[in-house]
Design an enzyme around this catalytic site. Structure first.
Site, PDB file in Angstrom:
ATOM      1  N   SER A 193       0.804  -1.372   0.023  1.00  0.00           N
ATOM      2  CA  SER A 193       0.037  -0.154   0.005  1.00  0.00           C
ATOM      3  C   SER A 193       0.730   1.159   0.080  1.00  0.00           C
ATOM      4  O   SER A 193       1.604   1.330  -0.800  1.00  0.00           O
ATOM      5  CB  SER A 193      -0.955  -0.017   1.254  1.00  0.00           C
ATOM      6  OG  SER A 193      -1.949   0.965   1.040  1.00  0.00           O
ATOM      7  N   GLU A 308      -9.432  -4.918  -3.486  1.00  0.00           N
ATOM      8  CA  GLU A 308      -8.744  -3.998  -2.614  1.00  0.00           C
ATOM      9  C   GLU A 308      -9.770  -3.207  -2.036  1.00  0.00           C
ATOM     10  O   GLU A 308     -10.180  -3.800  -0.931  1.00  0.00           O
ATOM     11  CB  GLU A 308      -8.138  -2.809  -3.746  1.00  0.00           C
ATOM     12  CG  GLU A 308      -6.860  -3.173  -4.502  1.00  0.00           C
ATOM     13  CD  GLU A 308      -5.572  -3.702  -3.586  1.00  0.00           C
ATOM     14  OE1 GLU A 308      -5.606  -3.474  -2.513  1.00  0.00           O
ATOM     15  OE2 GLU A 308      -4.558  -3.849  -4.203  1.00  0.00           O
ATOM     16  N   HIS A 385      -8.038  -5.361   0.438  1.00  0.00           N
ATOM     17  CA  HIS A 385      -6.806  -4.650   0.530  1.00  0.00           C
ATOM     18  C   HIS A 385      -6.382  -5.272   1.752  1.00  0.00           C
ATOM     19  O   HIS A 385      -6.880  -5.631   3.016  1.00  0.00           O
ATOM     20  CB  HIS A 385      -7.252  -3.389   0.873  1.00  0.00           C
ATOM     21  CG  HIS A 385      -5.926  -2.214   0.946  1.00  0.00           C
ATOM     22  ND1 HIS A 385      -5.021  -2.339  -0.158  1.00  0.00           N
ATOM     23  CD2 HIS A 385      -5.462  -1.379   1.529  1.00  0.00           C
ATOM     24  CE1 HIS A 385      -4.119  -1.288   0.090  1.00  0.00           C
ATOM     25  NE2 HIS A 385      -4.299  -0.994   1.203  1.00  0.00           N
TER      26      HIS A 385
END
Length: 475
Positions: A193, A308, A385
Site C-alpha cells: 500500500s 482492494e 486490501h
C-alpha cells in the site's frame, strides 16, 4: 553455530553500529527496535534524519521499538498495527536465520509498512519474518516518519522526510546487515500500500541508485501528493497554530496525528492528504516518468488484490483497512453505490498502476513481473486490501488472521505465494513471462476461485468493466 536456539536465548552480534543483543527461538534470531537514526525530537523533528552514532554499550534489541504511529488509522484495522510509545521512532527490526556458518550470507528483504503515509506499524505480527528466516532470508522491517512529520511541505523544512528516513535505513542495512548474516549486495526493498508506493518512489528516484537491487510493490501505486498545503492550513486552524514547523512543532505528535485523521475522515473524498511530493532532489519528476529514467537495472515484482476496496465496505479511501463488521446494516442501494465507488478506487489507484509501471519500464533490462491476488476472504467479502499479506509472509497463525481471513485460509496458497516472493528475493527470475504494459500482459494469478492456487494467465490488468457476484457484497 547451533542451528536451533532455546526460546528467549540471548544472541549477540558485533556490527559497525555497535554490539546488539537480541533473542533467539529455534531457527530464528530477532533483533528488534534498533535505532538507525537519532530520535526526531526537538530541533530534529522537522530536519533530515541524522545517522545514529555507534552504541557505546551493548544495545538491548529484545522488544519492538517506538512507532511513528501514535493514533491508528481506524479503530479497527485488518492488519494488527500496535502503537509503541517512545521517541526513537527511526528504528528497524532484523529477523535472521540462526545458523550462518553453512548457508550465509543470506539475501535481505527490507519491508516498508503501509498506512496511507499517516499510520501503520512495523511492529505488526503480520510482518514477522520468521518464514523468510526459515527460507534463508534476512528480513528487516523499517519505521519512518508519518503524516505531517514525514510528508508535509513547509518553509525551511526538507521535503519527503519519510523517504529520507527510508534511504538512511537502507544505508544502515548496507553497512551493518553482514553482521546479522545478510548480504549487502543482495537487498530487496518491498512494501505494501503506502509502503508499496514508497518502493515505486524510491525506484523512480535518482537517490535510490545502488541502495537496493530488487524491488517488490504490493498494492502500491503512484501516490505522489502535493504535501497537503491547503490541508495544512485547515489543520493549523483546527489546532490553533500557524501551519509552519514552529506551529506544528509546538504540538505533540499524537495531537497532530489525531487532528489529521479527524480532518481526513471529515473530507471522506478518498484523496491522499499527505504523501511523497514531486519536485525536489528525491523526486524531481512524477513517479511514472522517474520509473522510465531510473532503476532500469532493478527487477520489479508488482501486483494488487482483485478487490482492494470494493469488497463490501462502504468506506473507500486510500489505504482504508476494512472493519469486518462494517457496513452490515447498510441498505442494498447504499452498498451498491459504495461498491461502485470502491471499484473505481481499486482500479484507478491500485490495479491501473501495475500496467503503468510495466509500460514505463518496458525497455528495462531487469524486467517487470505482475501478479493479481484473487482469493476472496469470507470474512471481508472479497480479495480485499491487505488480506494477501499473511500469505506472502506465510504467517497464517498470526494474531488477527482468523478475523480477516476466516477460520480456514488455504495453507497451500500461502506456501506457493511465499515461495514465489522468497525466490524473487533470492535472485531467481519469476517463472512467468515479463510484462510490458500492453493489453494481454502476462501475470500470475493467486487463489482465483475454481482455479489452481497459482495459475499463469494474461490480461487480468486490462481496463475492462469488472463485475462481482452479489454474494461478495456481504461482509
Amino acid at each position: 553455530m547451533n542451528s536451533l536456539l532455546a526460546p528467549g536465548e540471548p544472541v549477540t552480534v558485533h556490527a559497525p553500529a555497535g554490539t546488539v543483543v537480541g533473542r533467539g527461538t529455534g531457527p530464528v534470531r530477532r533483533f528488534l527496535g534498533i535505532p538507525y537514526a537519532e530520535a526526531p525530537i526537538g530541533a530534529r523533528r522537522f530536519a533530515a534524519p541524522v545517522r545514529r552514532g555507534r552504541f557505546p554499550e551493548p544495545y538491548d534489541a529484545s522488544r519492538h521499538g517506538a512507532t511513528s504511529q501514535r493514533v491508528p488509522l481506524f479503530a479497527t484495522t485488518t492488519v494488527p498495527e500496535p502503537s509503541v510509545p517512545g521517541d526513537d521512532v527511526l528504528n528497524l527490526g532484523v529477523v535472521a536465520p540462526a545458523a550462518t556458518d553453512d548457508r550465509g550470507p543470506f539475501p535481505v528483504l527490507v519491508w516498508i509498512h503501509g498506512g496511507a503515509f499517516l499510520a501503520g506499524s512495523p511492529a505488526s505480527p503480520w510482518y514477522d519474518g520468521r518464514a523468510f528466516a526459515r527460507d534463508g532470508v534476512v528480513c528487516v522491517t523499517v519505521g519512518y516518519r508519518l503524516g505531517v512529520d514525514g510528508f508535509a511541505v513547509m518553509d525551511d523544512v526538507p521535503t519527503n522526510l519519510g523517504l529520507r528516513d527510508l534511504l538512511l535505513a537502507l544505508d544502515w542495512v548496507r553497512e551493518n546487515v553482514a553482521a546479522f548474516g545478510g548480504d549487502p549486495d543482495r537487498v530487496t526493498v518491498a512494501g505494501q500500500s503506502a509502503g508499496g508506493a514508497a518502493v515505486l518512489a524510491l525506484l523512480s528516484s535518482p537517490a535510490g541508485a545502488g541502495r537496493f537491487h530488487r524491488a517488490v510493490s504490493v498494492s502500491g501505486g503512484f501516490f505522489a501528493g502535493s504535501g497537503g498545503v491547503g490541508f495544512l492550513e485547515q489543520l493549523g486552524r483546527r489546532l490553533g497554530v500557524p501551519p509552519t514547523w514552529a506551529g506544528f512543532g509546538g504540538c505533540s505528535v499524537e495531537r497532530v496525528q489525531r487532528a489529521v485523521l479527524d480532518l481526513r475522515d471529515e473530507r471522506a473524498d478518498g484523496r491522499l492528504v499527505l504523501g511523497p511530493v514531486v519536485g525536489d532532489d528525491l523526486l524531481p519528476v512524477p513517479v511514472g516518468d522517474g520509473l522510465a529514467a531510473h532503476g532500469q537495472g532493478v527487477p520489479l515484482l508488482m501486483g494488487a488484490t482483485g478487490d482492494e476496496f470494493d469488497s463490501g465496505s462502504s468506506d473507500a479511501a486510500e489505504d482504508r483497512t476494512e472493519d469486518s463488521g462494517e457496513g452490515a446494516e447498510e441498505d442494498p442501494a447504499a452498498r451498491t453505490a459504495a461498491r461502485a465507488a470502491g471499484t473505481r478506487l481499486t482500479d484507478t489507484l491500485f490495479r491501473a498502476a501495475c500496467p503503468r509501471a510495466a509500460a514505463a519500464r518496458r525497455d528495462a533490462a531487469a524486467g517487470t513481473w505482475l501478479y493479481s491476488f484473487e482469493w476472496p476472504s469470507p470474512a471481508l467479502g472479497g480479495a480485499a486490501h491487505c488480506v494477501d499479506l499473511p500469505f506472502f509472509f506465510d504467517v497464517l497463525d498470526a494474531p488477527g488472521v482468523t478475523e480477516a481471513l476466516g477460520p480456514n485460509p488455504p495453507a497451500d496458497l500461502a506456501t506457493a505465494m511465499h515461495a514465489d516472493l522468497a525466490g524473487f528475493v533470492h535472485g531467481r527470475e519469476p517463472s512467468w513471462e515479463r510484462a510490458a504494459g500492453v493489453l494481454g500482459d502476462p501475470a500470475r494469478e493467486y487463489g482465483r476461485p475454481g482455479a489452481a492456487p497459482v495459475a499463469d494467465t494474461t490480461g487480468v490488468f486490462d481496463p475492462v468493466v469488472r463485475t462481482r457476484p452479489e454474494a461478495a457484497e456481504t461482509c
